[in-house]
Every structure is written in C-alpha cells, then in structure tokens.
Design an enzyme around this catalytic site. Structure first.
Site, PDB file in Angstrom:
ATOM      1  N   CYS A  86       0.839  -1.202   0.000  1.00  0.00           N
ATOM      2  CA  CYS A  86       0.000   0.000   0.000  1.00  0.00           C
ATOM      3  C   CYS A  86       0.882   1.265   0.000  1.00  0.00           C
ATOM      4  CB  CYS A  86      -0.970  -0.040   1.186  1.00  0.00           C
ATOM      5  SG  CYS A  86      -2.373   1.092   1.015  1.00  0.00           S
ATOM      6  N   HIS A 203      -3.438  -5.750   1.026  1.00  0.00           N
ATOM      7  CA  HIS A 203      -2.756  -5.982   2.305  1.00  0.00           C
ATOM      8  C   HIS A 203      -2.711  -7.472   2.661  1.00  0.00           C
ATOM      9  CE1 HIS A 203      -2.401  -1.804   3.924  1.00  0.00           C
ATOM     10  NE2 HIS A 203      -3.359  -1.581   3.028  1.00  0.00           N
ATOM     11  N   GLU A 205      -0.929  -8.793   4.990  1.00  0.00           N
ATOM     12  CA  GLU A 205      -0.790  -8.941   6.446  1.00  0.00           C
ATOM     13  C   GLU A 205      -2.141  -8.891   7.152  1.00  0.00           C
ATOM     14  OE1 GLU A 205      -0.429  -6.206   4.820  1.00  0.00           O
ATOM     15  OE2 GLU A 205      -0.880  -4.437   6.039  1.00  0.00           O
TER      16      GLU A 205
END
Length: 232
Positions: A86, A203, A205
C-alpha cells in the site's frame, strides 16, 4: 532469518506486519525508524502501509528522502528482498525501486473492501506458495491506489512478466468491473526485473489468520520465509 519493518511518521501497518512475522511465523523482527541507516542485519525489509509524513505533497514523495531509503536501495541491489504494501508500494515507486506511479482512484473515493486478485506468476519467493492463475482475496484500503505507467513502461512490465497480481473477478476474469480503482491493466502488484522487490496495494498482512476473515495473505509470507531458508 530476520525481518525488518520500516517505520515513518504516519506509518500505521508496521505492527500488523510484525504480528505476522514475529507472531505467526515466529521469526526475528525489528522495527526500523526512518532515520536509521544500518539495516544490514535484515534479510527482508517490509515497507508497510499508512500515511508516511502525512502523505503531504504526494503519497510517498517525502518518504523517499528519508535516511533509511539509501540503505534500502543498497539492500535491494544486493538481491535481498523488499516488500512494499500500500503506502509502501507508493514509496517504492517514488524512490525508483519500482516503475510507474500510484495516483488517485478512478472515482476519487477512498476504498476499504476486499478484492479478488489473480496471481500472474508463482516463480517468485513471494508467490511460490500460490498456484499460477490462482484467485486469492485480500483487503484493500486506499485513496491513491490506481496504478499508472506510460505505454513504454507498461509494455516493458508485460514483456518482462513483472506484473505479479491483477484485480479480477471471483473466477479470475480480468474485467473493468473487477477493477476497483481504475489501475491500468488491472495491475495490483508488480516486481522489479530481478524479482526481489515486490510492491502491491492489497494488504496480505491483514489476511494472515482466520480471525481476520481470511488467510490468503499468509502464504505470501510463508513462501518468502521458505525461500530464505532454502538459500541460507
């Protein structure tokens, strides 16, 4: 194996990444302040999401001048791994580690959603745990995530197979309707020619354990770790 996570004023996903690398994968992890310059002990550097320096001027435009960025350039030049997520992707394009730019979303709205992605290649350490053409689902959250490159750059990326992820529908079709932000050629993530630097707007994560509603992102970190252990 050690992960390093850069932290700029305004970063807000550094702890999320650390939860995956030190918590789920149980690997040594160090948070690296933007003014540090010695990152030689790290095998992988993650440039996380957030709003570095408030994203004033242009996303990532100020962060590119942080002291740690020269060390990051040297880290990448040695063939070590760099993952930009990002705002991290925006910083990598601003710093020249990756080609192209991230601009305002097509509809000028901030998007917070989940998006299907098609994995375009699985011969990278980042993607070796996926199948080629596999469709995965990852969260997205950005206002400036529309990937842009001029015609020559886009052709170079395609010719060199540097497009790693594309926005798709649930069965892998690349369509305008499946493109959440207007990115050219539905590009969600690219790598450098050597394949050791990856930037992506989604994302991984935030999709690494079931309690978050999905685990498709966990395989990216597991593949990276596996690649490091094989080459150790």
């Amino acid at each position: 194996m050690k992960f390093g996570i850069l932290v700029f004023p305004g970063s807000n996903c550094d702890r999320d990444v650390a939860t995956v690398t030190s918590g789920i994968l149980q690997q040594p992890t160090r948070l690296i302040w933007h003014s540090d310059t010695d990152i030689s002990d790290c095998d992988v550097i993650v440039v996380p999401g957030g709003f570095s320096y408030g994203d004033y001027l242009r996303c990532g435009a100020i962060a590119r001048f942080a002291p740690v960025m020269k060390s990051l350039q040297e880290h990448a030049a040695k063939g070590k791994y760099v993952l930009g997520i990002c705002n991290g992707f925006q910083i990598l394009t601003e710093s020249g580690l990756l080609q192209g730019a991230l601009v305002r979303n097509r509809d000028l709205h901030f998007i917070c959603d989940r998006a299907p992605l098609r994995v375009e290649r699985n011969d990278l350490a980042f993607t070796k745990k996926y199948q080629k053409q596999q469709v995965i689902s990852l969260p997205i959250a950005h206002g400036e995530g529309c990937y842009f490159a001029d015609d020559d750059t886009l052709k170079e990326l395609e010719d060199n197979h540097q497009v790693v992820f594309r926005y798709s529908d649930a069965i892998g079709n690349i369509t305008d309707e499946a493109n959440p932000n207007g990115s050219i050629s539905n590009i969600a993530g690219i790598c450098n020619k050597q394949g050791n630097v990856l930037g992506m707007m989604p994302h991984p994560e935030r999709a690494a354990e079931g309690i978050l509603g999905g685990t498709d992102g966990k395989a990216l970190f597991e593949g990276l770790l596996e690649g490091l252990l094989v080459n150790a």
